[in-house]
Every structure is written in C-alpha cells, then in structure tokens.
Enzyme design. Structure first.
Site, PDB file in Angstrom:
ATOM      1  N   ASP A  65     -25.918   1.167  23.611  1.00 12.90           N
ATOM      2  CA  ASP A  65     -26.385   2.493  23.227  1.00 12.90           C
ATOM      3  C   ASP A  65     -27.609   2.332  22.314  1.00 12.90           C
ATOM      4  OD1 ASP A  65     -26.349   5.302  22.850  1.00 12.90           O
ATOM      5  OD2 ASP A  65     -25.207   5.062  21.008  1.00 12.90           O
TER       6      ASP A  65
ATOM      7  N   ASP B 118     -29.302   5.254  19.929  1.00 12.84           N
ATOM      8  CA  ASP B 118     -29.214   5.945  18.639  1.00 12.84           C
ATOM      9  C   ASP B 118     -27.905   5.598  17.936  1.00 12.84           C
ATOM     10  OD1 ASP B 118     -31.615   7.721  18.407  1.00 12.84           O
ATOM     11  OD2 ASP B 118     -30.881   8.396  20.352  1.00 12.84           O
TER      12      ASP B 118
END
Length: 267
Positions: free
Chosen positions: A59, A61
């Site tokens: 991922d 953020d």
C-alpha cells in the site's frame, strides 16, 4: 490474540495462568515445556509463511508516504466548506477506502439532497493537491525497498489513490526502480476492502496470491488482502494496535524496519 497472531518482535507471553499455590519443580518443568513447545510451533509457523513469500504487495498512503494526517485535514476542510457535519469518529474509518466511496457515504449519511458528493470530493482533492509538497516518506522506506529487491522479492504497489497522485509520489521520491507493477484505483471496478486490487496485483506479478505478502496500515486494506488469499502484514503507522488486531492480519509490526528484521531471519 486474534487467530494465533503474534508480533514477532515481542516476547512470547503464555496464555496460561499459573495457580497461586506453590508449584512443585515437576509442575514448573511442565509449564516450561508447554511454553517452549508453543513458542517453537509459532516460530515454525512464521518460517513456513516466510518460505512461501515471493512478492510484496505494498500500500502507499500510511505505509510508504506519511500522508494520513494531511488526508484527514483535507477531508475536514472540504466537509466544513460545504456545511457537512461529519462526526470525529468517522475519520479513522476512511483509511484505505477509495475517496469517492468515502464522500458518497458521508453525504448519504449526514448530508442532504442539495449536496453533491462528487463536488465535495473534488474540492478535497484540489486542496490536498496544493499541499502535497509537504508530504514525506517514512524514514525507513528506502532501506526497506532496497532490501526487498536485494533478496529477490517482486514488488507491486497497490493503492486506493488515483494514477495522477501515485505518479507524482513516484516521480518526487524516485520510487519507480523499486516496483515491478502498479495498481491504482482506476485499474479496478471495486476498491478495498474488496479483494480486487490485491488479486490484480498478484496477477500482474504472475504469482498466486498465496505467495504474496500484503503490507497495509488500515483495516479495509487488511480485509482486502485476506479476502484475496494473501498473507498480510499490518503496520501501526496509522491505527492503534488494538484496532488492527481486530482485523486479524497474519503479522503485526510497528514499521517497515520490523518487516525487514522478519525477512532477515533464517527460515
């Protein structure tokens, strides 16, 4: 802990409670054997997991970029500007979920017929865009990515953000050399917590999901990785450990440095 989950960097704590009465040496020996056997079983389980890992689905953020505080600020600015009163307890639930979905849900829940979720979301995106120059990577990101590539792991970025923002982050921090593939929100019909983003990430690396370790910071992303059939490492960079425990990831770490420490351990 959830589903036998154990933080690999934490000392093993037996779930058994010793009786308050005096314990004989024989009983003490039994307890020691139970603790040792249980710990060895858990270690073997973690080594078995590691032997399966051929790729990382990462991922962006909250894992690579320390952006969640700015996202929250942008959400609040947009909601306030349009007179949408969203309770404070809602904000932690936004993490990892596509922005369009978040704003649509908030308008449906707290807004009125005159409010346009797309308009409010676009306002948030523009405000956020003007502040992106303040964003930074987490300190351990570069070391983590260099190590992952040095041991031959394939890597795919899997983000709920759009391609424009992802491209900006990759260009600014020179991340492209560390990734073999990329999945953004435009690439899937259903975003997290659905498994589609991570299934596509594994597909683009030409590997079965079971050979991929997802690295996430949010319950929605953990759910997506698990639903895809991947192993999932959760980081406490955004949410508290108790919140992540409830999502039952395979592993739970404080940061990417601890992930490197796990990968360094001999199988």
């Amino acid at each position: 802990t959830a589903e036998g989950l154990l933080h690999p960097s934490e000392p093993y704590q037996s779930s058994f409670t010793r009786p308050k009465s005096k314990i004989s040496h024989q009983t003490s020996g039994v307890w020691s054997w139970v603790r040792t056997s249980t710990l060895l079983a858990l270690m073997n389980k973690f080594n078995l997991y590691k032997s399966k890992i051929e790729a990382l689905l990462i991922d962006m953020d909250g894992v690579l970029v320390d952006s969640e505080p700015l996202h929250v600020e942008a959400d609040k600015v947009a909601f306030t500007h349009f007179g949408l009163a969203v309770p404070e307890q809602e904000f932690p639930t936004f993490t990892g979920i596509p922005g369009e979905t978040v704003f649509r849900n908030m308008v449906a829940r707290y807004g009125n017929d005159e409010m346009d979720a797309e308009q409010i979301y676009n306002y948030k995106k523009q405000w956020f865009k003007e502040k992106t120059h303040t964003l930074q990577l987490f300190p351990e990101v570069h070391h983590f990515l260099v190590y992952a590539k040095s041991i031959g792991l394939r890597t795919c970025l899997v983000t709920s953000s759009d391609r424009l923002y992802q491209s900006y982050i990759f260009k600014r921090f020179d991340l492209s050399p560390f990734f073999d593939a990329i999945v953004t929100i435009e690439d899937v019909k259903r975003g997290k917590p659905n498994p589609d983003p991570y299934l596509l990430g594994a597909q683009r690396l030409r590997l079965p999901p079971q050979k991929c370790l997802v690295i996430e910071d949010a319950p929605s992303g953990i759910a997506a990785g698990k639903a895809a059939g991947c192993l999932v490492a959760a980081l406490t960079t955004t949410h508290q450990k108790t919140t992540l425990h409830k999502a039952a990831p395979t592993f739970l770490y404080n940061n990417l440095t601890e992930v490197v420490e796990y990968l360094r351990q001999p199988s």
